[in-house]
Write a protein that holds these residues in place. Structure first.
Motif, PDB file in Angstrom:
ATOM      1  N   GLU A  49       0.859  -1.178   0.000  1.00 26.21           N
ATOM      2  CA  GLU A  49       0.000   0.000   0.000  1.00 26.21           C
ATOM      3  C   GLU A  49       0.897   1.231   0.000  1.00 26.21           C
ATOM      4  N   ALA A  50       0.801   1.997  -1.085  1.00 24.80           N
ATOM      5  CA  ALA A  50       1.714   3.122  -1.281  1.00 24.80           C
ATOM      6  C   ALA A  50       1.686   4.098  -0.111  1.00 24.80           C
ATOM      7  N   GLU A  51       0.496   4.329   0.439  1.00 30.76           N
ATOM      8  CA  GLU A  51       0.396   5.316   1.515  1.00 30.76           C
ATOM      9  C   GLU A  51       1.012   4.824   2.820  1.00 30.76           C
ATOM     10  N   ARG A  52       1.275   3.537   2.931  1.00 29.50           N
ATOM     11  CA  ARG A  52       1.858   2.989   4.163  1.00 29.50           C
ATOM     12  C   ARG A  52       3.350   2.692   4.022  1.00 29.50           C
ATOM     13  N   LEU A  53       3.905   2.933   2.854  1.00 29.95           N
ATOM     14  CA  LEU A  53       5.335   2.687   2.655  1.00 29.95           C
ATOM     15  C   LEU A  53       6.149   3.819   3.284  1.00 29.95           C
ATOM     16  N   PRO A  54       7.165   3.500   4.085  1.00 28.74           N
ATOM     17  CA  PRO A  54       8.001   4.559   4.681  1.00 28.74           C
ATOM     18  C   PRO A  54       8.829   5.252   3.611  1.00 28.74           C
ATOM     19  N   LEU A  55       8.981   6.568   3.759  1.00 29.79           N
ATOM     20  CA  LEU A  55       9.727   7.356   2.780  1.00 29.79           C
ATOM     21  C   LEU A  55      10.854   8.169   3.402  1.00 29.79           C
ATOM     22  N   SER A  56      10.957   8.174   4.729  1.00 26.26           N
ATOM     23  CA  SER A  56      11.936   9.060   5.376  1.00 26.26           C
ATOM     24  C   SER A  56      13.371   8.701   5.027  1.00 26.26           C
ATOM     25  N   PHE A  57      13.631   7.464   4.597  1.00 24.48           N
ATOM     26  CA  PHE A  57      15.001   7.047   4.273  1.00 24.48           C
ATOM     27  C   PHE A  57      15.397   7.453   2.850  1.00 24.48           C
ATOM     28  N   VAL A  58      14.420   7.871   2.031  1.00 22.47           N
ATOM     29  CA  VAL A  58      14.690   8.186   0.627  1.00 22.47           C
ATOM     30  C   VAL A  58      15.478   9.491   0.544  1.00 22.47           C
ATOM     31  N   PRO A  59      16.673   9.484  -0.061  1.00 15.23           N
ATOM     32  CA  PRO A  59      17.460  10.718  -0.183  1.00 15.23           C
ATOM     33  C   PRO A  59      16.742  11.746  -1.055  1.00 15.23           C
ATOM     34  N   ARG A  60      17.075  13.013  -0.851  1.00 20.84           N
ATOM     35  CA  ARG A  60      16.444  14.089  -1.631  1.00 20.84           C
ATOM     36  C   ARG A  60      16.665  13.894  -3.127  1.00 20.84           C
ATOM     37  N   ARG A  61      17.819  13.379  -3.472  1.00 20.24           N
ATOM     38  CA  ARG A  61      18.139  13.168  -4.883  1.00 20.24           C
ATOM     39  C   ARG A  61      17.163  12.189  -5.546  1.00 20.24           C
ATOM     40  N   TRP A  62      16.629  11.257  -4.748  1.00 20.23           N
ATOM     41  CA  TRP A  62      15.747  10.231  -5.279  1.00 20.23           C
ATOM     42  C   TRP A  62      14.270  10.648  -5.265  1.00 20.23           C
ATOM     43  N   ARG A  63      13.929  11.668  -4.532  1.00 21.30           N
ATOM     44  CA  ARG A  63      12.516  12.020  -4.333  1.00 21.30           C
ATOM     45  C   ARG A  63      11.753  12.226  -5.641  1.00 21.30           C
ATOM     46  N   PRO A  64      12.316  12.975  -6.625  1.00 23.17           N
ATOM     47  CA  PRO A  64      11.545  13.179  -7.862  1.00 23.17           C
ATOM     48  C   PRO A  64      11.236  11.875  -8.602  1.00 23.17           C
ATOM     49  N   LEU A  65      12.044  10.839  -8.394  1.00 22.48           N
ATOM     50  CA  LEU A  65      11.821   9.560  -9.079  1.00 22.48           C
ATOM     51  C   LEU A  65      10.940   8.623  -8.261  1.00 22.48           C
ATOM     52  N   VAL A  66      11.158   8.591  -6.940  1.00 26.59           N
ATOM     53  CA  VAL A  66      10.414   7.668  -6.077  1.00 26.59           C
ATOM     54  C   VAL A  66       8.982   8.149  -5.841  1.00 26.59           C
ATOM     55  N   ALA A  67       8.818   9.452  -5.645  1.00 26.13           N
ATOM     56  CA  ALA A  67       7.481   9.984  -5.349  1.00 26.13           C
ATOM     57  C   ALA A  67       7.203  11.219  -6.187  1.00 26.13           C
ATOM     58  N   PRO A  68       7.097  11.061  -7.507  1.00 29.19           N
ATOM     59  CA  PRO A  68       6.800  12.230  -8.352  1.00 29.19           C
ATOM     60  C   PRO A  68       5.364  12.700  -8.119  1.00 29.19           C
ATOM     61  N   GLY A  69       5.211  13.971  -7.829  1.00 30.87           N
ATOM     62  CA  GLY A  69       3.876  14.511  -7.580  1.00 30.87           C
ATOM     63  C   GLY A  69       3.201  13.936  -6.364  1.00 30.87           C
ATOM     64  N   GLY A  70       3.970  13.335  -5.448  1.00 33.13           N
ATOM     65  CA  GLY A  70       3.379  12.778  -4.232  1.00 33.13           C
ATOM     66  C   GLY A  70       2.913  11.349  -4.372  1.00 33.13           C
ATOM     67  N   ARG A  71       2.958  10.766  -5.565  1.00 31.63           N
ATOM     68  CA  ARG A  71       2.534   9.382  -5.787  1.00 31.63           C
ATOM     69  C   ARG A  71       3.770   8.495  -5.945  1.00 31.63           C
ATOM     70  N   ILE A  72       3.776   7.364  -5.245  1.00 31.50           N
ATOM     71  CA  ILE A  72       4.970   6.499  -5.207  1.00 31.50           C
ATOM     72  C   ILE A  72       5.069   5.674  -6.479  1.00 31.50           C
TER      73      ILE A  72
END
Length: 530
Positions: A397-420
């Motif tokens: 479930e995308a909304e329950r996946l932890p994201l705090s470990f994701v580096p800033r460099r990866w954010r645009p790819l891992v969660a573009p527009g807030g969707r994982i």
């Protein structure tokens, strides 16, 4: 020659018996009949005694009656105890724990000699000492073998013995030889083969905790001895020794294959990462003409607009005349394409390797048990969720996946527009897992290289017990107040010494006159070589 004892209990040598005195003091054994000491010893003793012929000293041990009398008199004088059969048995018991920790002959002999000197026991003849160490080492080996094989079931023994039989479909290759094969080239297939071998070792169900019941030196010795032996040689070992060696090998192989598999995964990620970087560099270089064209168009357009501004003309007409509106529209579309993040960041190219990474990561997470400290807790939860998804089909479930470990460099790819994006989320988890293992924030159960830092230390219960008993084996006082008091006392003593020498003018390069301290500057010293 005679031997006399003064009323104060001090020995006075007047002749050849000084040789026996030297030998009994160190190395602690008597001079044997017919033994000729080294020339350096003869010259030293002759010089101490004065007017003694070195040759007469050299023939001293040939007179057995005199030698025995001197041995008895000097032993009584120095309070030495003769080596007896009872002491043989007592010292064998004392030496057993040392022999259990290490089977190295020189270490055992050195420990025995040190204990004999400490107890003021006359060192026996070399064959006696060698026999004592040899018998004790053999007893220690048997004790270690029994400890390693304690409570093995019939199925356990059968699984171990089967390691020595030939592997089906492999000519002249036993299961043990297959497990001990060196690591192959860095390829996904090599990683999968390592995991296959590891799972075969785990099927033996040999508890790694068995290794903690014996000293690490002894375990290493058994493993090295078995490693130097062929399968045929191991099969010829007597049963207890063979099974203990196979137990030690199984424990070592599980840790070794675990380390090799994790390291192989690390190197595969690095290989894929470098391929993406190289491909991105090639693509970026191929885009160079497009960038050049956009720059040239921008320059032409800019000059036209500046010129028309200075002349007070129509800027729209200037654009149409300089580049044309159709060309400008095409250039804007091309610029939008060239400004996308993937043009400047190679991480986006990792998506092409997602299937390979997912296949390897799935095997990794389902095979190994990972643990982490508080700094990598979010990543550990992500690993557990992926593991449940791989093994049980648990829906992520995308909304329950932890994201705090994701580096800033990866954010645009891992969660573009807030969707994982699950593909990039998995890839990011694998790469962060590799980095956290390298850093030691995460570790693998059963690994030797990627293990918890706490395992390098004494167990807390053992440390607290040693601390209570003041048996930490440290060269300093472990009580802070006592330690600081001693250091303060030492500092004050040194300050008094400096003060006294300063007043008397004995400090080198220092003068104290009329309350003024003058220190001679350091002179610059350079060697000829410099």
């Amino acid at each position: 020659m005679t031997w006399s004892v003064s009323t104060t209990g001090e020995a006075t040598t007047t002749g050849l018996d000084g040789l026996m005195l030297c030998y009994l003091r160190y190395p602690g054994r008597p001079l044997q009949q017919g033994e000729r000491p080294p020339e350096s010893v003869l010259e030293f003793v002759a010089g101490q005694l004065g007017r003694i012929d070195v040759e007469s000293l050299g023939s001293y041990a040939e007179h057995d009656q005199v030698r025995r009398r001197h041995l008895s008199e000097i032993s009584e004088l120095l309070g030495l105890v003769p080596f007896t059969a009872a002491l043989y048995r007592e010292l064998a018991t004392w030496l057993l724990p040392v022999a259990t920790d290490t089977g190295r002959g020189p270490v055992l002999v050195a420990s025995l000699l040190e204990e004999l000197r400490r107890r003021r026991i006359v060192v026996p003849a070399i064959p006696v000492g060698e026999r004592l160490c040899s018998e004790t080492r053999l007893r220690a080996e048997r004790k270690t073998f029994r400890t390693l094989t304690h409570n093995l079931s019939d199925d356990d023994i059968e699984g171990l013995e089967n390691l020595l039989i030939l592997r089906p479909g492999a000519a002249n290759l036993s299961w043990l030889a297959w497990l001990r094969q060196p690591v192959a080239a860095v390829k996904p297939r090599s990683f999968l083969r390592l995991v296959e071998r590891l799972r075969h070792v785990r099927q033996l169900q040999i508890d790694p905790g068995r290794s903690r019941t014996i000293h690490a030196n002894r375990l290493t010795q058994i493993i090295q001895e078995g490693g130097r032996s062929t399968t045929q040689h191991l099969a010829d070992f007597e049963p207890l020794r063979r099974r203990a060696t196979l137990v030690a090998h199984a424990i070592d192989l599980e840790a070794t294959l675990t380390d090799d598999a994790i390291t192989m995964f690390d190197r595969l990620l690095g290989l894929i990462f470098r391929r993406s970087e190289r491909r991105h560099a090639e693509q970026f270089q191929a885009q160079a003409p497009a960038f050049q064209n956009q720059v040239e168009l921008l320059v032409r357009l800019g000059r036209a607009l500046i010129l028309i501004r200075d002349q007070g003309g129509d800027p729209l007409a200037a654009v149409d005349e300089a580049v044309g509106w159709d060309r400008l529209a095409a250039a804007v579309a091309e610029a939008e394409r060239l400004s996308q993040p993937e043009i400047f960041e190679h991480l986006a190219l990792l998506e092409k390797h997602h299937s390979t990474l997912r296949r390897l990561g799935r095997v990794l997470i389902s095979t190994f048990e990972f643990r982490a400290d508080s700094t990598a807790d979010a990543l550990l939860r992500a690993v557990h969720q992926l593991g449940a998804h791989y093994t049980t089909g648990f829906q992520l479930e995308a909304e329950r996946l932890p994201l705090s470990f994701v580096p800033r460099r990866w954010r645009p790819l891992v969660a573009p527009g807030g969707r994982i994006n699950l593909k990039f989320y998995e890839i990011c988890v694998f790469l962060q897992l590799r980095d956290r293992l390298r850093a030691g924030d995460m570790w693998v159960v059963g690994s030797r290289r990627y293990r918890d830092f706490e395992e390098y230390l004494l167990p807390r219960e053992t440390f607290e017990a040693k601390q209570r008993d003041r048996d930490l084996g440290l060269a300093i006082d472990v009580d802070a107040r006592s330690f600081l008091a001693k250091r303060r006392e030492h500092l004050e003593e040194q300050l008094r010494t400096v003060e006294r020498k300063a007043e008397s003018g004995d400090l080198p390069d220092v003068q104290l006159r009329n309350g003024v301290l003058k220190i001679t500057p350091l002179r610059r010293v350079e060697s000829a070589g410099a």
